[in-house]
Design an enzyme around this catalytic site. Structure first.
Site, PDB file in Angstrom:
ATOM      1  N   LYS A   1      57.643  46.012  32.266  1.00  0.00           N
ATOM      2  CA  LYS A   1      57.985  45.444  30.964  1.00  0.00           C
ATOM      3  C   LYS A   1      59.487  45.500  30.690  1.00  0.00           C
ATOM      4  CE  LYS A   1      56.103  45.284  26.302  1.00  0.00           C
ATOM      5  NZ  LYS A   1      55.232  45.954  25.323  1.00  0.00           N
TER       6      LYS A   1
ATOM      7  N   PHE B   1      49.647  54.487  29.637  1.00  0.00           N
ATOM      8  CA  PHE B   1      48.567  53.645  29.122  1.00  0.00           C
ATOM      9  C   PHE B   1      48.563  52.299  29.854  1.00  0.00           C
ATOM     10  CE2 PHE B   1      47.130  50.382  26.024  1.00  0.00           C
ATOM     11  CZ  PHE B   1      45.791  50.744  26.027  1.00  0.00           C
ATOM     12  N   GLN B   2      47.418  51.895  30.315  1.00  0.00           N
ATOM     13  CA  GLN B   2      47.235  50.657  31.079  1.00  0.00           C
ATOM     14  C   GLN B   2      48.118  50.588  32.321  1.00  0.00           C
ATOM     15  OE1 GLN B   2      47.200  47.242  28.329  1.00  0.00           O
ATOM     16  NE2 GLN B   2      44.984  47.514  28.161  1.00  0.00           N
TER      17      GLN B   2
ATOM     18  N   MET C   1      18.988  34.021  47.508  1.00  0.00           N
ATOM     19  CA  MET C   1      19.374  34.344  48.878  1.00  0.00           C
ATOM     20  C   MET C   1      19.026  35.797  49.202  1.00  0.00           C
ATOM     21  SD  MET C   1      20.380  32.780  51.487  1.00  0.00           S
ATOM     22  CE  MET C   1      21.467  31.369  51.366  1.00  0.00           C
TER      23      MET C   1
ATOM     24  N   GLU D   1      40.011  38.136  33.158  1.00  0.00           N
ATOM     25  CA  GLU D   1      41.065  37.871  34.149  1.00  0.00           C
ATOM     26  C   GLU D   1      40.509  37.388  35.489  1.00  0.00           C
ATOM     27  OE1 GLU D   1      40.960  40.601  32.269  1.00  0.00           O
ATOM     28  OE2 GLU D   1      42.910  40.899  31.302  1.00  0.00           O
TER      29      GLU D   1
END
Lengths: 171, 581
Positions: free
Chosen positions: B163, B113-114, B479, B51
């Site tokens: 949802k 969940f999630q 760097m 993502e």
């Protein structure tokens, strides 16, 4: 190496916001995220239709940071306007405190006497306790609470400051 | 009007907003939306492999096309993985709308969940965010989200959709132009202020235009009018990292980038100027160096659409709060209507010429090894007629690209400036390529950064995107190592890139062409092979291992205290310098 402290000025800001979920977290979080200080914060809905709230924030910062605080508040999407009451001129600041004092005999009488001097009202009483309601500027309330410590203070609840400009015009 | 479910409302609203590409990754809490997408082929969904890459791809798409980037991810880990790219877009003012799925309303707050508190987590890394509580609100919120993301100072907006809201039905109709209750960004400047800016410019003896990403965000017309203003005034132009391309590097008036790794002439001119005209830049710490020594003799005009950028780091004499494109237009018009002549900046240009003689971007050539600066110059020579879009990761290679690649046009330079996100370049190149299918898109990378989103090789393969990756492989997080040399007596704590993959085999494993360039005399040919290949190519260009990026203003130093060459590098720094980033 030692870290430096900047000199700070105290300002009272009124922030008019859309009354949407999370607005308080948005504002309080912006202060913590950018390292600004909050001395007092009050918030309540002020419109007939429950859509607009007024948040009063007392903060202290250097003049340079204060300008930033106002600009950062102003650019939050749900903020209608930010009023710096301290810069605007004369304004009234008030706070309300509920102060519970426990004692018998002489202490109890002294507590009532002092409450009278400070125009505090008794809003609850038992044989051995009082709850006083006192309003005023923060200094007056600080002083009252300090005196009550001597005569049996057990608990304090304070609202934090609300403020409004003096005179006929809305800010 | 018939009702439709939230997922269909979302997709229809996206269509109404002209969205044609969405970068995303499916999951439980966005299944209804994915089903709606399946049935609306108008929107092309690009399946990334992580993502974070979806957000950077959307940034690259936005930066290269000028249109907002759109991201679709699931709840919980989908949303938290997107946070880095969202923050990156906030720092670099990139218009982006991120749709996140959320657990059903009834489960919010139950550690389902999630479940993650997406609006809480993203509150301070978005320009604004929403939790949609009913399908009736959804259409308007999506339209408002695009309005906020793309107007004013652009930025990322998150729309979190539970949802059940995706499944429940409501009516949707396309709203008219959005008049937000509280959000009204200023576009046009106060006329008196622009007049005053022109007065100051006409009166200046040593002016400089200091331009930034705002000129690019304002649209291609702003870059054109900047060129016109520079032409009629004859003043020198420098730019921040984010603003490269707004002014052509081939112009005589171009001084190169300013700041920590900017050119000697740009930084000296900033220091000695009597007027700085800041156009869509924000006086970032990488630009100013030590604040109390920053351009002490100058008056400063600051044109910015965001009031909070003004007087944040540097006090200015004239703030102009408006869209920089409009202000540039007004300035040119006023300058011309007053029939002002091109001022004589002869003395000023002679001093600048003197600083230019330092040849600050020169570098010592190695006998056999490829100097990284040489590699960038060779890449530029080989591609400059093809108007390439260049993305970068973060580190030495990024600064070398900014210094040695010449940018002639806006929207061709995609880099993570504010947040400095390693792993930005490959997904950004993918996004840019999707928005410009015919363009040559090259991610200039380091061997460490490229590994941060290496999984996106598969995305390019899947969508037949001919992205090129040009890795300057010096086997170091260069760097970090450079700073360790400057600050910590070359104690290379964890900055060596150990156990590197074989990048050629890795490329081949993903269906890419892999090329390795090892010797100086193979550089040009290797680049030619890369350019000749139609599909995606990953080049592992082995460069001199210990080269450092100069010029450099060390942390806590003034513009006049630039280090020009490696032998000026000291081994330690005091605590005050160490405490600066």
């Amino acid at each position: 190496m030692h870290l430096k402290e900047e000199t700070r000025e105290r300002h009272t800001l009124a922030v008019i916001v859309d009354n949407e979920p999370g607005i308080l977290a948005r504002i309080a979080g912006m202060f913590t995220a950018r390292g600004y200080n909050i001395e007092s914060l009050t918030v309540t809905d002020i419109s007939e239709d429950d859509l607009v709230s007024r948040i009063t924030i007392v903060t202290s910062a250097s003049p340079h940071v204060m300008e930033q605080i106002i600009a950062q508040l102003d650019r939050l999407i749900p903020v209608h306007k930010v009023i710096d009451l301290t810069v605007l001129g004369e304004h009234v600041e008030r706070e309300l405190a509920l102060v519970k004092v426990v004692g018998r005999g002489e202490h109890r009488i002294e507590a009532l006497r002092l409450a009278d001097v400070y125009r505090a009202r008794v809003v609850d009483a038992t044989i051995e306790s009082f709850v006083f309601e006192v309003t005023g500027g923060s200094e007056k309330i600080d002083k009252f609470v300090e005196l009550m410590r001597e005569v049996g203070l057990v608990e304090v609840a304070r609202t934090g400051i609300v403020a409004i400009s003096r005179g006929k015009d809305a800010a | 009007m018939t009702e439709k479910n939230g997922a269909d409302i979302l997709v229809e609203a996206l269509c109404d907003l002209g969205v044609d590409v969405v970068f995303g990754y499916p999951g439980g809490a966005v299944l209804p939306i994915y089903d709606a997408l399946f049935q609306h082929p108008r929107i092309r969904h690009i399946l990334v492999r992580h993502e974070q890459a979806a957000t950077h791809a959307a940034e690259g798409y936005a930066r290269a096309t000028g249109k907002p980037g759109v991201v679709l991810v699931t709840s919980g880990p989908g949303a938290t993985n997107a946070v880095t790219g969202i923050t990156d877009a906030l720092m670099d003012s990139i218009p982006m709308v991120v749709i996140t799925g959320q657990v059903p309303t009834s489960l919010i707050g139950t550690d389902a969940f999630q479940e993650a508190d997406t609006v809480g987590i993203t509150r301070h890394c978005t320009k604004h965010n929403y939790l949609v509580k009913s399908p009736e609100q959804l259409g308007n919120i999506v339209h408002e989200a695009f309005h906020i993301a793309t107007s004013g100072r652009p930025g990322p907006v998150v729309v979190d959709i539970p949802k059940d809201v995706q499944v429940a039905s409501a009516r949707y109709s396309k709203p008219g132009p959005i008049q937000h209750k509280t959000y009204r960004p200023a576009l046009k400047a106060d006329k008196a202020q622009v007049e005053q800016a022109v007065d100051m410019l006409a009166a200046a003896e040593r002016p400089i235009f200091y331009t930034g990403g705002g000129v690019i965000n304002s649209g291609p017309a702003a870059s054109q009018i900047l060129r016109e203003l520079a032409r009629i005034t004859g003043a020198p132009v420098t730019s921040t990292l984010m603003g490269l391309g707004a002014f052509p590097a081939s112009s005589d008036q171009w001084l190169g980038m300013l700041g920590m790794h900017g050119t000697y002439e740009a930084n000296m001119a900033m220091n000695k100027a009597d007027l700085i005209v800041c156009l869509g830049a924000r006086f970032d710490d990488r630009v100013t160096g030590r604040l109390d020594a920053f351009s002490p003799e100058s008056k400063k005009i600051h044109v910015d659409i965001d009031r909070s950028s003004v007087n944040k780091n540097v006090r200015v004499d004239l703030p102009v709060i408006a869209d920089v494109g409009h202000v540039l237009e007004d300035m040119v018009r006023i300058w011309k209507s007053r029939q002002l002549k091109k001022p004589d900046f002869g003395d000023w240009w002679r001093r600048i010429e003197g600083w230019r003689q330092t040849q600050c971007l020169d570098f010592p050539e190695a006998d056999d090894a490829i100097m990284p600066q040489r590699a960038i110059r060779a890449l530029w020579e080989a591609t400059k007629d093809k108007a390439p879009i260049i993305s970068t990761e973060v580190g030495q290679h990024q600064m070398w690209a900014a210094q040695h690649f010449g940018f002639e046009a806006p929207n061709k330079w995609l880099t993570s400036g504010g947040l400095g996100t390693m792993g930005y370049g490959l997904p950004a190149a993918i996004g840019a390529q999707l928005g410009n299918p015919k363009a040559l898109v090259i991610d200039i990378a380091g061997e460490a950064s490229i590994q941060m989103n290496i999984q996106e090789l598969a995305t390019a393969t899947q969508y037949r995107l001919p992205v090129k990756i040009f890795i300057l492989n010096n086997e170091f997080m260069g760097m970090v190592r450079q700073w360790q040399e400057l600050t910590y007596s070359s104690r290379y704590s964890e900055s060596y890139s150990d156990s590197l993959p074989d990048f050629v085999k890795l490329a081949e494993a993903y269906g890419w062409k892999g090329i390795r360039i090892e010797k100086r005399d193979a550089l040009e040919d290797g680049i030619a092979v890369m350019l000749a290949h139609e599909g995606p190519v990953m080049v592992d260009c082995r460069v001199a291992k210990l080269a450092n990026c100069f010029p450099m203003i060390p942390s806590g130093a003034a513009h006049t205290e630039m280090l020009l060459q490696a032998n000026e590098v000291s081994g330690t720094m005091d605590d005050e310098a160490k405490a600066l980033v």
